[in-house]
Scaffold this active site. Structure first.
Site, short mmCIF file in Angstrom:
data_model
loop_
_atom_site.label_atom_id
_atom_site.label_comp_id
_atom_site.label_asym_id
_atom_site.label_seq_id
_atom_site.Cartn_x
_atom_site.Cartn_y
_atom_site.Cartn_z
N GLY A 1 0.78 -1.23 0.11
CA GLY A 1 0.06 -0.08 -0.11
C GLY A 1 0.96 1.10 -0.23
CG ASP B 1 -0.77 1.60 3.34
OD1 ASP B 1 -0.54 1.15 4.36
OD2 ASP B 1 -1.46 0.96 2.38
CG ASP C 1 -7.99 -0.68 10.00
OD1 ASP C 1 -8.85 -0.18 9.41
OD2 ASP C 1 -8.20 -1.83 10.68
CE LYS D 1 -9.38 2.59 7.76
NZ LYS D 1 -9.85 1.36 7.55
CG ASP E 1 -5.52 -3.40 -2.06
OD1 ASP E 1 -4.80 -2.93 -0.98
OD2 ASP E 1 -5.78 -4.78 -2.15
P1 IMP Z 1 -3.88 -3.03 10.36
O1 IMP Z 1 -2.77 -4.16 10.74
O2 IMP Z 1 -5.33 -3.16 10.92
O3 IMP Z 1 -3.38 -1.64 10.89
O4 IMP Z 1 -3.78 -2.88 8.90
C1 IMP Z 1 -2.75 -2.47 8.22
C2 IMP Z 1 -2.92 -2.59 6.62
O5 IMP Z 1 -4.17 -2.89 6.30
C3 IMP Z 1 -2.44 -1.22 6.00
O6 IMP Z 1 -1.06 -1.23 5.87
C4 IMP Z 1 -3.14 -1.44 4.66
O7 IMP Z 1 -2.42 -1.86 4.05
C5 IMP Z 1 -4.38 -2.23 5.07
N1 IMP Z 1 -5.57 -1.52 5.13
C6 IMP Z 1 -6.12 -1.04 6.54
N2 IMP Z 1 -7.14 -0.39 6.10
C7 IMP Z 1 -7.49 -0.15 4.96
C8 IMP Z 1 -8.34 0.59 4.00
O8 IMP Z 1 -9.24 1.13 4.46
N3 IMP Z 1 -8.16 0.38 2.69
C9 IMP Z 1 -7.24 -0.48 2.28
N4 IMP Z 1 -6.34 -0.88 2.70
C10 IMP Z 1 -6.47 -0.96 4.38
MG MG Z 2 -0.15 -1.08 4.04
#
Ligand code: IMP
Ligand code: MG
Length: 179
Positions: A48, A103, A106, A134, A162
């Protein structure tokens, strides 16, 4: 273009290319004035962050050391909670300072696990630069040192992000519409 349809879902424009560009410019400036980029290895988290990193780096406009790490955790709209990456791409980091380029944060699961791995590998400093966060979905106490935008708990695409491998080439950021 105020909306796009990807895999049959409607996404509406959320952050314009102009706002992203302004913010990335400010972030590059902020990073350059607070740390010495020559002391850090830039670790770009793929897939991303490739668009964000390419804009950010051209705004740095200086010689930096880089490593690209492909981390995956996401399927459809949800983070799977388990991360996978190639540890062979991260050799010789003991004693080094790392600036992670991400990127979006979340749940924070990806960064939490990844940062743990970095410290187990005896790095001496980790700074986080993320275009998006977020805060409402965060499961860990992760505070990016450099942040582009805090956003609501919405799924977003575009500017490298994506939806099942589509949408990365859009220059604006779009969010899933409730229609
Ligand atoms: P986390 O581990 O939940 O913090 O997610 C991290 C990864 O999930 C990010 O680096 C993104 O690649 C992907 N991701 C999280 N939220 C989104 C979104 O809203 N759209 C697209 N990819 C996301
Ligand atoms: Mg990512």
């Amino acid at each position: 273009m105020d909306h796009v349809v990807i895999h049959g879902k409607k996404f509406v424009k959320y952050i314009s290319a102009e706002s992203i560009d302004d913010r990335v410019k400010q972030m590059a400036q902020e990073i350059k004035t607070t740390i010495d980029l020559n002391e850090y290895i830039m670790v770009i988290l793929l897939n991303g962050a490739f668009v964000f990193a390419s804009d950010l780096f051209r705004k740095f406009n200086q010689d930096v050391e880089t490593k690209f790490i492909k981390i995956s955790s996401y399927h459809d709209f949800e983070s799977s909670g388990k991360i996978e990456f190639n540890k062979n791409a991260l050799t010789e980091i003991e004693g080094k300072k790392i600036l992670i380029i991400e990127d979006i944060i979340d749940t924070g699961n990806t960064l939490h696990e990844f940062i743990q791995y970095l410290f187990e590998s005896k790095v001496v400093d980790v700074k986080i630069c993320s275009l998006l966060l977020k805060p409402g979905k965060l499961n860990h106490a992760i505070q990016p040192d450099y942040l582009g935008f805090s956003i609501s708990d919405l799924f977003v695409v575009g500017y490298g992000l994506d939806f099942n491998e589509r949408g990365r080439g859009l220059k604006d950021i779009y969010t899933l519409s409730d229609e």
